[in-house]
Write a protein that holds these residues in place. Structure first.
Motif, PDB file in Angstrom:
ATOM      1  N   ILE A  45       0.835  -1.201   0.000  1.00 20.58           N
ATOM      2  CA  ILE A  45       0.000   0.000   0.000  1.00 20.58           C
ATOM      3  C   ILE A  45       0.865   1.246   0.000  1.00 20.58           C
ATOM      4  N   THR A  46       2.052   1.167   0.598  1.00 20.52           N
ATOM      5  CA  THR A  46       2.984   2.295   0.592  1.00 20.52           C
ATOM      6  C   THR A  46       3.469   2.585  -0.822  1.00 20.52           C
ATOM      7  N   THR A  96      -2.319  10.527   2.588  1.00 19.34           N
ATOM      8  CA  THR A  96      -2.481   9.078   2.661  1.00 19.34           C
ATOM      9  C   THR A  96      -1.139   8.362   2.669  1.00 19.34           C
ATOM     10  N   TYR A  99       0.320   8.565   5.974  1.00 19.99           N
ATOM     11  CA  TYR A  99      -0.487   7.766   6.909  1.00 19.99           C
ATOM     12  C   TYR A  99      -0.122   6.278   6.827  1.00 19.99           C
ATOM     13  N   VAL A 100       0.154   5.759   5.621  1.00 17.08           N
ATOM     14  CA  VAL A 100       0.372   4.317   5.457  1.00 17.08           C
ATOM     15  C   VAL A 100       1.842   3.915   5.542  1.00 17.08           C
ATOM     16  N   LYS A 103       4.016   0.594   5.830  1.00 12.95           N
ATOM     17  CA  LYS A 103       3.309  -0.682   5.866  1.00 12.95           C
ATOM     18  C   LYS A 103       2.985  -1.184   4.462  1.00 12.95           C
ATOM     19  N   ILE A 106      -2.862  -2.241   5.222  1.00 13.66           N
ATOM     20  CA  ILE A 106      -3.445  -1.411   6.275  1.00 13.66           C
ATOM     21  C   ILE A 106      -4.960  -1.404   6.112  1.00 13.66           C
ATOM     22  N   PHE A 108      -8.089   0.945   6.549  1.00 16.57           N
ATOM     23  CA  PHE A 108      -8.462   2.341   6.723  1.00 16.57           C
ATOM     24  C   PHE A 108      -9.702   2.452   7.612  1.00 16.57           C
TER      25      PHE A 108
END
Length: 344
Positions: A45-46, A96, A99-100, A103, A106, A108
């Motif tokens: 997701i990063t 975002t 925030y991620v 990782k 994740i 949300f």
């Protein structure tokens, strides 16, 4: 004599072509870096949001540059709307990503899905309407736009963008204090890039235009965002999300794309600019394909190595478990050793 001729050539080069070269080089660097990081781990997701942030940055930089080259009031109005439309999504992907990071997966929270995303969608849609920029108010002597009418919708835009940026930075600072070891160093690198980026943006896109009425550097917004992208890419590299071979190929393809685009500074008319820009885009696309090919070969090599190791383990297991002579000799050796220990 030679030095004077070189000086004359440099003076005759259109200055705006240097701007185009710098913006194009920055866009190429951001695009290649974002793409390479994404293809190294498509499930992360990063990596996904860093790639999305890179795409939005490229689009915003392009429209921001074109906006200050146009002279038609209608064209400038819609380009300006496109710039702030992308600005909303630029701030959202920035938030975002912070925030991620770092990782791979994740979950949300519901506030992100059902409050933040709808707010961003509504705000970005409003930026394309007269609720933010209804019209162009004034033209300068050379025909370019010097003043734009601003409506009350601008306050919603400023509130959302400022909230996303400040919220993302505050969350990331808290994560930095909680992180330890190598992960903390990666967070610090991204914070350094963030500070440099906003320092440049505030200085050249806010203070100079507002205080000194100097808008010369506004079209170069891509240059001011690049430090954040560069520091973040290095932090992800230190996280071992892509190998040295991939990084080397990315650097080589970047150099090739810039060399192909460097002749843009000698372009004297729009046709030459379009031609050089087209060649640059083709080389850039080929660069993306080269990076993808190298990454595919690297992944296949790693998979082949793992398969060979498993095959060797399987052969070793079959050889030792299915050979009765070997098994009998092992049992006899163990029994003999046990009897010797007993009779001592």
């Amino acid at each position: 004599m030679l030095l004077s001729e070189i000086a004359n050539v440099i003076r005759n080069i259109p200055l705006k072509n240097f701007d185009l070269l710098s913006v194009g080089s920055t866009i190429a660097a951001i695009g290649i870096l974002g793409f390479v990081i994404y293809i190294t781990n498509r499930k992360s997701i990063t990596n996904k949001f860093f790639f999305i942030f890179s795409i939005i940055t490229i689009l915003w930089s392009f429209f921001n540059y074109i906006n200050y080259q146009a002279t038609s009031p209608t064209v400038v109005l819609w380009l300006l709307r496109a710039v702030i439309f992308l600005g909303v999504w630029h701030a959202f992907t920035f938030f975002t990503f912070l925030y991620v990071f770092p990782k791979e997966k994740i979950y949300f929270p519901w506030m992100y899905k059902f409050l933040l995303i709808p707010l961003v969608v509504i705000t970005s849609a409003i930026t394309l309407t007269p609720l933010v920029f209804p019209s162009i108010a004034q033209l300068s002597s050379d025909g370019s736009v010097s003043k734009t009418v601003v409506a009350n919708g601008i306050f919603l835009f400023l509130f959302v963008v400022a909230g996303l940026v400040l919220g993302g930075v505050s969350i990331f600072i808290r994560k930095t204090f909680k992180a330890k070891g190598r992960e903390r160093k990666q967070h610090i690198l991204i914070l350094i890039g963030t500070v440099i980026m906003f320092s440049l943006l505030i200085t050249f896109n806010v203070i100079l235009p507002a205080v000194f009425l100097n808008v010369r550097f506004i079209p170069l917004g891509a240059l001011f965002i690049f430090p954040f992208v560069a520091f973040t890419g290095y932090a992800i590299y230190k996280h071992r999300l892509f190998n040295l071979r991939t990084a080397a190929v990315a650097g080589l393809t970047f150099v090739l794309s810039i060399v192909s685009f460097s002749e843009i500074i000698f372009a004297q008319d729009i046709s030459a600019v379009i031609y050089r820009s087209s060649v640059f885009m083709i080389v850039l696309i080929v660069s993306f394909l080269m990076n993808k090919f190298v990454q595919t070969i690297s992944e296949q090599g790693e998979q082949l190595q793992v398969a060979n190791e498993r095959q060797e383990d399987l052969i070793h297991f079959i050889t030792h478990s299915r050979n009765p002579n070997t098994y009998f000799r092992q049992c006899l050796t163990e029994i003999t050793a046990g009897l010797r220990e007993r009779w001592k």
